[in-house]
Design a protein around this motif. Structure first.
Motif, mmCIF file in Angstrom:
data_model
loop_
_atom_site.group_PDB
_atom_site.id
_atom_site.type_symbol
_atom_site.label_atom_id
_atom_site.label_comp_id
_atom_site.label_asym_id
_atom_site.label_seq_id
_atom_site.Cartn_x
_atom_site.Cartn_y
_atom_site.Cartn_z
ATOM 1 N N LEU A 17 0.829 -1.209 0.000
ATOM 2 C CA LEU A 17 0.000 0.000 0.000
ATOM 3 C C LEU A 17 0.860 1.255 0.000
ATOM 4 O O LEU A 17 0.577 2.209 -0.725
ATOM 5 C CB LEU A 17 -0.934 0.001 1.215
ATOM 6 N N ARG A 18 1.905 1.255 0.808
ATOM 7 C CA ARG A 18 2.810 2.408 0.872
ATOM 8 C C ARG A 18 3.477 2.639 -0.487
ATOM 9 O O ARG A 18 3.605 3.777 -0.940
ATOM 10 C CB ARG A 18 3.863 2.195 1.955
ATOM 11 N N ASP A 19 3.893 1.567 -1.142
ATOM 12 C CA ASP A 19 4.538 1.674 -2.451
ATOM 13 C C ASP A 19 3.577 2.276 -3.485
ATOM 14 O O ASP A 19 3.962 3.150 -4.262
ATOM 15 C CB ASP A 19 5.030 0.296 -2.898
ATOM 16 N N ALA A 20 2.329 1.815 -3.488
ATOM 17 C CA ALA A 20 1.330 2.371 -4.413
ATOM 18 C C ALA A 20 1.093 3.846 -4.118
ATOM 19 O O ALA A 20 1.029 4.674 -5.034
ATOM 20 C CB ALA A 20 0.020 1.588 -4.320
ATOM 21 N N LEU A 21 0.968 4.189 -2.836
ATOM 22 C CA LEU A 21 0.753 5.584 -2.456
ATOM 23 C C LEU A 21 1.936 6.455 -2.862
ATOM 24 O O LEU A 21 1.750 7.547 -3.409
ATOM 25 C CB LEU A 21 0.495 5.682 -0.949
ATOM 26 N N ASP A 22 3.135 5.973 -2.635
ATOM 27 C CA ASP A 22 4.327 6.722 -3.055
ATOM 28 C C ASP A 22 4.337 6.928 -4.562
ATOM 29 O O ASP A 22 4.666 8.009 -5.048
ATOM 30 C CB ASP A 22 5.606 6.010 -2.610
ATOM 31 N N ALA A 23 3.949 5.901 -5.312
ATOM 32 C CA ALA A 23 3.915 6.001 -6.777
ATOM 33 C C ALA A 23 2.862 7.003 -7.250
ATOM 34 O O ALA A 23 3.008 7.608 -8.310
ATOM 35 C CB ALA A 23 3.648 4.623 -7.393
ATOM 36 N N ALA A 24 1.812 7.193 -6.444
ATOM 37 C CA ALA A 24 0.747 8.138 -6.803
ATOM 38 C C ALA A 24 1.078 9.570 -6.394
ATOM 39 O O ALA A 24 0.368 10.495 -6.765
ATOM 40 C CB ALA A 24 -0.570 7.717 -6.158
ATOM 41 N N GLY A 25 2.140 9.757 -5.635
ATOM 42 C CA GLY A 25 2.518 11.108 -5.243
ATOM 43 C C GLY A 25 2.852 11.274 -3.778
ATOM 44 O O GLY A 25 3.267 12.344 -3.347
ATOM 45 N N GLY A 26 2.633 10.248 -2.994
ATOM 46 C CA GLY A 26 3.014 10.297 -1.588
ATOM 47 C C GLY A 26 1.915 10.789 -0.672
ATOM 48 O O GLY A 26 0.832 11.153 -1.096
ATOM 49 N N SER A 27 2.229 10.793 0.611
ATOM 50 C CA SER A 27 1.225 11.085 1.636
ATOM 51 C C SER A 27 1.186 12.533 2.098
ATOM 52 O O SER A 27 0.309 12.907 2.878
ATOM 53 C CB SER A 27 1.464 10.177 2.845
ATOM 54 N N GLU A 28 2.089 13.353 1.621
ATOM 55 C CA GLU A 28 2.138 14.738 2.086
ATOM 56 C C GLU A 28 0.830 15.479 1.796
ATOM 57 O O GLU A 28 0.318 15.451 0.681
ATOM 58 C CB GLU A 28 3.297 15.486 1.434
ATOM 59 N N GLY A 29 0.272 16.078 2.824
ATOM 60 C CA GLY A 29 -0.944 16.869 2.672
ATOM 61 C C GLY A 29 -2.241 16.078 2.685
ATOM 62 O O GLY A 29 -3.318 16.656 2.558
ATOM 63 N N LEU A 30 -2.162 14.767 2.842
ATOM 64 C CA LEU A 30 -3.378 13.962 2.844
ATOM 65 C C LEU A 30 -4.174 14.160 4.131
ATOM 66 O O LEU A 30 -3.605 14.281 5.213
ATOM 67 C CB LEU A 30 -3.050 12.473 2.712
ATOM 68 N N ALA A 31 -5.497 14.152 3.990
ATOM 69 C CA ALA A 31 -6.392 14.248 5.142
ATOM 70 C C ALA A 31 -6.935 12.880 5.531
ATOM 71 O O ALA A 31 -7.347 12.684 6.678
ATOM 72 C CB ALA A 31 -7.545 15.186 4.826
ATOM 73 N N ALA A 112 -1.426 -3.617 -4.940
ATOM 74 C CA ALA A 112 -2.187 -2.452 -4.497
ATOM 75 C C ALA A 112 -2.135 -1.341 -5.522
ATOM 76 O O ALA A 112 -1.191 -1.251 -6.323
ATOM 77 C CB ALA A 112 -1.626 -1.942 -3.167
ATOM 78 N N THR A 113 -3.177 -0.513 -5.507
ATOM 79 C CA THR A 113 -3.220 0.678 -6.344
ATOM 80 C C THR A 113 -3.589 1.862 -5.471
ATOM 81 O O THR A 113 -4.236 1.712 -4.424
ATOM 82 C CB THR A 113 -4.270 0.553 -7.481
ATOM 83 N N ALA A 114 -3.190 3.049 -5.907
ATOM 84 C CA ALA A 114 -3.528 4.277 -5.179
ATOM 85 C C ALA A 114 -3.772 5.395 -6.170
ATOM 86 O O ALA A 114 -3.186 5.419 -7.264
ATOM 87 C CB ALA A 114 -2.403 4.658 -4.225
ATOM 88 N N ALA A 115 -4.632 6.312 -5.792
ATOM 89 C CA ALA A 115 -4.909 7.517 -6.569
ATOM 90 C C ALA A 115 -5.203 8.618 -5.561
ATOM 91 O O ALA A 115 -5.614 8.351 -4.427
ATOM 92 C CB ALA A 115 -6.107 7.306 -7.484
ATOM 93 N N ILE A 116 -5.014 9.859 -5.978
ATOM 94 C CA ILE A 116 -5.229 10.985 -5.068
ATOM 95 C C ILE A 116 -6.195 11.974 -5.704
ATOM 96 O O ILE A 116 -6.073 12.306 -6.887
ATOM 97 C CB ILE A 116 -3.893 11.672 -4.708
ATOM 98 N N ALA A 117 -7.158 12.429 -4.906
ATOM 99 C CA ALA A 117 -8.137 13.424 -5.358
ATOM 100 C C ALA A 117 -8.197 14.559 -4.343
ATOM 101 O O ALA A 117 -7.842 14.386 -3.176
ATOM 102 C CB ALA A 117 -9.514 12.798 -5.524
ATOM 103 N N GLU A 118 -8.674 15.699 -4.823
ATOM 104 C CA GLU A 118 -8.827 16.856 -3.955
ATOM 105 C C GLU A 118 -10.225 17.425 -4.153
ATOM 106 O O GLU A 118 -10.701 17.512 -5.276
ATOM 107 C CB GLU A 118 -7.766 17.900 -4.306
#
Length: 122
Positions: A17-31, A112-118
């Protein structure tokens, strides 16, 4: 509010999960982290949320089915009615006006896969 959506296999690890999140841009600023409701109690997801100090938002599968995604997985579409659990969960959890800022990224082990939305968080 910035949210990471996660899709993952039942035997995915925190590292996946961490690897997928890092590949999507990382955890900085996530709520928060988000996924389909039936996976909110997965040990790997709970572990990552604790590691990052983030809450987990479970999105009902029927809500995910209403969301159009950039990425299209035929397997996921057949099972959930959307093209990407990660993208749909991120969009749903980010609230009104949500937009994808990072399309689905896949962990190196493909677990795992990850994507980030705002969005506005409501």
């Amino acid at each position: 509010m910035k949210v990471a959506g996660l899709g993952f296999r039942s035997n995915a690890s925190v590292a996946s999960l961490r690897d997928a999140l890092d590949a999507a841009g990382g955890s900085e600023g996530l709520a928060a982290l988000a996924t389909v409701s039936d996976k909110v109690d997965a040990a790997a997801l709970r572990g990552l949320a604790q590691e990052l100090g983030l809450s987990i938002r479970g999105i009902p599968a029927e809500a995910l089915a209403e969301i159009e995604t950039v990425t299209q997985s035929e397997l996921i579409r057949a099972e959930f009615g959307t093209g990407s659990i990660a993208e749909a969960a991120a969009i749903a959890a980010a609230g009104r006006g949500a937009r994808l800022i990072s399309a689905r990224a896949v962990s190196q082990d493909r677990m795992a896969t990850a994507a980030i939305a705002e969005g506005d968080g409501e």
